[in-house]
Every structure is written in structure tokens, then in C-alpha cells.
Design a protein around this motif. Sequence first.
Motif, mmCIF file in Angstrom:
data_model
loop_
_atom_site.group_PDB
_atom_site.id
_atom_site.type_symbol
_atom_site.label_atom_id
_atom_site.label_comp_id
_atom_site.label_asym_id
_atom_site.label_seq_id
_atom_site.Cartn_x
_atom_site.Cartn_y
_atom_site.Cartn_z
ATOM 1 N N GLU B 138 -23.382 -7.503 -21.976
ATOM 2 C CA GLU B 138 -24.051 -8.733 -22.380
ATOM 3 C C GLU B 138 -23.539 -9.910 -21.585
ATOM 4 O O GLU B 138 -22.375 -9.973 -21.218
ATOM 5 C CB GLU B 138 -23.829 -8.972 -23.868
ATOM 6 C CG GLU B 138 -24.523 -7.920 -24.701
ATOM 7 C CD GLU B 138 -24.449 -8.243 -26.178
ATOM 8 O OE1 GLU B 138 -25.228 -7.673 -26.943
ATOM 9 O OE2 GLU B 138 -23.603 -9.069 -26.554
ATOM 10 N N GLU B 140 -23.883 -14.215 -21.477
ATOM 11 C CA GLU B 140 -24.395 -15.389 -22.183
ATOM 12 C C GLU B 140 -24.637 -16.522 -21.204
ATOM 13 O O GLU B 140 -23.814 -16.793 -20.325
ATOM 14 C CB GLU B 140 -23.368 -15.841 -23.229
ATOM 15 C CG GLU B 140 -23.926 -16.909 -24.151
ATOM 16 C CD GLU B 140 -22.914 -17.350 -25.183
ATOM 17 O OE1 GLU B 140 -22.036 -16.530 -25.522
ATOM 18 O OE2 GLU B 140 -23.006 -18.491 -25.644
ATOM 19 N N ASP B 142 -25.998 -20.758 -20.614
ATOM 20 C CA ASP B 142 -25.657 -22.049 -21.197
ATOM 21 C C ASP B 142 -26.307 -22.393 -22.528
ATOM 22 O O ASP B 142 -25.653 -22.931 -23.407
ATOM 23 C CB ASP B 142 -25.978 -23.175 -20.200
ATOM 24 C CG ASP B 142 -24.946 -23.197 -19.096
ATOM 25 O OD1 ASP B 142 -25.271 -23.610 -17.972
ATOM 26 O OD2 ASP B 142 -23.809 -22.779 -19.366
ATOM 27 N N ASP B 143 -27.591 -22.081 -22.695
ATOM 28 C CA ASP B 143 -28.202 -22.529 -23.949
ATOM 29 C C ASP B 143 -28.008 -21.529 -25.082
ATOM 30 O O ASP B 143 -28.631 -21.617 -26.118
ATOM 31 C CB ASP B 143 -29.694 -22.857 -23.735
ATOM 32 C CG ASP B 143 -30.448 -21.686 -23.136
ATOM 33 O OD1 ASP B 143 -31.582 -21.886 -22.667
ATOM 34 O OD2 ASP B 143 -29.905 -20.559 -23.127
ATOM 35 N N GLY B 144 -27.125 -20.555 -24.878
ATOM 36 C CA GLY B 144 -26.774 -19.664 -25.982
ATOM 37 C C GLY B 144 -27.466 -18.318 -25.959
ATOM 38 O O GLY B 144 -27.025 -17.386 -26.632
ATOM 39 N N THR B 145 -28.532 -18.185 -25.184
ATOM 40 C CA THR B 145 -29.221 -16.887 -25.184
ATOM 41 C C THR B 145 -28.371 -15.840 -24.496
ATOM 42 O O THR B 145 -27.678 -16.113 -23.520
ATOM 43 C CB THR B 145 -30.583 -16.948 -24.449
ATOM 44 O OG1 THR B 145 -30.393 -17.732 -23.274
ATOM 45 C CG2 THR B 145 -31.669 -17.555 -25.307
ATOM 46 N N VAL B 146 -28.441 -14.627 -25.055
ATOM 47 C CA VAL B 146 -27.640 -13.531 -24.510
ATOM 48 C C VAL B 146 -28.560 -12.568 -23.797
ATOM 49 O O VAL B 146 -29.576 -12.144 -24.329
ATOM 50 C CB VAL B 146 -26.897 -12.796 -25.658
ATOM 51 C CG1 VAL B 146 -26.126 -11.613 -25.106
ATOM 52 C CG2 VAL B 146 -25.943 -13.751 -26.350
ATOM 53 N N LYS B 161 -24.786 -19.577 -12.702
ATOM 54 C CA LYS B 161 -24.141 -18.568 -13.535
ATOM 55 C C LYS B 161 -24.041 -17.236 -12.801
ATOM 56 O O LYS B 161 -23.216 -16.398 -13.128
ATOM 57 C CB LYS B 161 -24.950 -18.339 -14.831
ATOM 58 C CG LYS B 161 -25.007 -19.510 -15.767
ATOM 59 C CD LYS B 161 -23.670 -19.877 -16.326
ATOM 60 C CE LYS B 161 -23.331 -19.122 -17.575
ATOM 61 N NZ LYS B 161 -22.049 -19.536 -18.134
#
Lengths: 224, 176
Positions: B138, B140, B142-146, B161
Motif C-alpha cells: 500500500e 499513501e 497526500d490527500d489520504g487515499t491509499v 511522490k
Amino acid sequence: MADGVSDSDLSGGEESREEVTMTPAELIARLEQAWLNEKFSPELMENKSELVECVMEQLTHMEENLQRVRKGDVKASVHRMEIDRIRFVLSSYLRSRLQKIERFFPHVLEKEKSRADGDPSFLSPEEFAFAKEFLANTEVYLRNVALKHMPPNLQSIDMLKAVPEPCLDSFVFLRVKERQENILVEPETDEQREYVVDLDKGSQHLMRYRTIAPLVASGAVQLI
Amino acid sequence: MSLLTLRRNFFNVHVITTTKIYRENCLNEAKTEGKSELIPSIKFRHSCLLRNQRCIAAYLYDRLLRIRALRWEYGSVLPTTIRFHMCAEEMEWFNQYKKSLATYMRSIGGEEGLDITQDMKPPKSLYIEVRCLKDHGEFEIDDGTVILLKKNSQHFLPRWKCEQLIRQGVLEHVIS
């Protein structure tokens, strides 16, 4: 973003400094100038820690602004690109410096140790610590792998002689920002006489770095 | 940039030869009091010794430069295949180097610092299309989505990223 960034806000207050306010655009322009000069110069340029600090502050400021913008807004992506570009220039600038420090580490340390108190420093305190650690690390490595097995009179290496110095005679491209007169150009061969040139504002030249080194430091010419 | 195993045997022979030459020189020096005809041969042997020392130092320093490049390419953790080629002192040098580098990077700008091993290329676009080359689990953003990085899956991710993972060989930039 119309806020100005003030230099004196960041200084520790140790020396009295005139308050210099720059717009963000001017700050980034100065960063790009320092970046290009550092990239194209064969030797380590003067240390610009205040500039680095100001740019870092500016980046943090921009990131904070970005958090507050609604997601999906077009402005956000433009700002994001801007932040990435500035971060790239800053990283590239610091990488150039670090590479030169590693390449010329004994000379850089020697120069810093032997400078007078009033002279501008070439290394930030952190860079100086890095260079010292690099020297110690390399010496320990060489000693443990090879030198301690060698005969007694060969157990040390003079780093100042072993590591080559930066080649100040390499040619660089430059653009003239302030008109200069009577710049002495040294002859390359014995048959040529020394001659003087005038550098007109805005003109571009290809010259030996050694001749114009002080002009780069003072900002009269820009390496390109 | 490949790093071959430290050529210990070759290296030891070199050191032994150096020591032998030195011993001959010492013997000669002992005999020289008063006589000067042995001095040129002493000088000659001494310059051989200096040359040997320079060659050994150059070989080792070149290895150090390659190891330094590994930190910038692979990050703090080296693949086992490469570590296999390094001797203990080189691992020690590498560990010290990455510590120095980390301390320096943390000190940039006075707050959290800046990781200058990122942003190696000028940014061209915000998001890039990447394909996963191996299972990485997994991830992750920046906006939290994995995102689940499974082999051969394709994703449209923020460039900054992905840089590290692209360099490590986990992701591949797809240019259509």
C-alpha cells in the motif's frame, strides 16, 4: 502573493544589518542567479545561507497557502508546479555546492580555515561540519583498508596534494550585467601579449574563469 | 555504476610487494653510512613505494566515489547484491556518509530541512502515469487515499511522490 520577505526577520540579530525587503519575485530571481553561478563555476562560490533560509520560508508559506485552497481548483495546480520548480532550483543549487565540497574537500577546508575574520565565508557552518566529517571518514577508511598495512614511512597521505584543485582556467560563458572597463585578459601562449577588454552591459562572452572570478562574486557578470 | 568485490588478493600482493621493497631499502640505508653509491637505488625504490601508495589510494578512492553515488541513486538502504561486494570498512564509510548527509539535509533552512536527494530533474508535469513493476503493497498519497501497488497495475500519481520509487525500480514512468 504580494507579501514582501524581509531579511532582517531571519537574522539572529548578531550583527546590525540594514533591513532589506525583497518581493518573492526578486527572491526567486536571486536564487536562480546564485544557482546558475554555482552550476557553471569551477570552484565553490560564496555561501548564501540567508538566501536559502528566505527561499525555504517562502516555500513553507506557499505550501500553507496551498492547503487552504479548495481541492480541484485550477490555481492549486499552478501553485503546486511553482512550488515544485522552486524546490528543484533550490535542491539543484545545494547539490552543486555539496558536489564541489566533496570533490575538493581538503582545499575547501583549508580555504575556510585560513580566511580572515572579516572575509565572507564560503561554507555555511553545516557545510563545514559536513566537509570535516567527509575528510575524517575518508581518512579512516584509507588508513584501515590500506595504510596501516604499509611500511611506517608511508602510513599517511597528504590530502592537499593527493586531491586535485579546482581548475580555475576553465572557460565559462558569461553575460555582463554592469559595464566593466579594462579587464586584463591573460595570454594563453607566449606569443600573445596581454590585452585589456571592455565588457559592455548585456554582452555575452566566453572567457577563462580566473580572469572574471571577482566579477562573478560581486554580481557584475552572470555565468550562463 | 557497478561495484566489483574489493580485490583483496590482488591488493594484498601489492601491499606485500611494497613491504618487500621497503625492507630492501632499509637494508641499503643501513649500509650507506659514508658511502653514497647506494643512494640512487634507495631513491628509486622510494619512488616505487610512493607510486604504489598512490595507485592503491586511487583505486580505493574510486571505489568510495562509486559508493557515494549509490547513496544518491538507491537511497539509504542498499540492495543485498551490492552490499555483498563491499567490505566492512566500506559499509562503515557508507553509514558515516549517509549520517553526515542526513544531518546536513535536516539543517537546511532552519526548520525541518530539505531532502535534496529528491527533485533530481526539473519538473515537467504535475501528475505522471506509472506502471508498477513489482508488488510494493500500500502507498499513501497526500490527500489520504491509499493505492495498492500491485505488479503491472497502472496509476496516475503525483510526480513528487513517485520519484523515489521510480529510482528504486518499483515504478516505471509510462510515456505514451
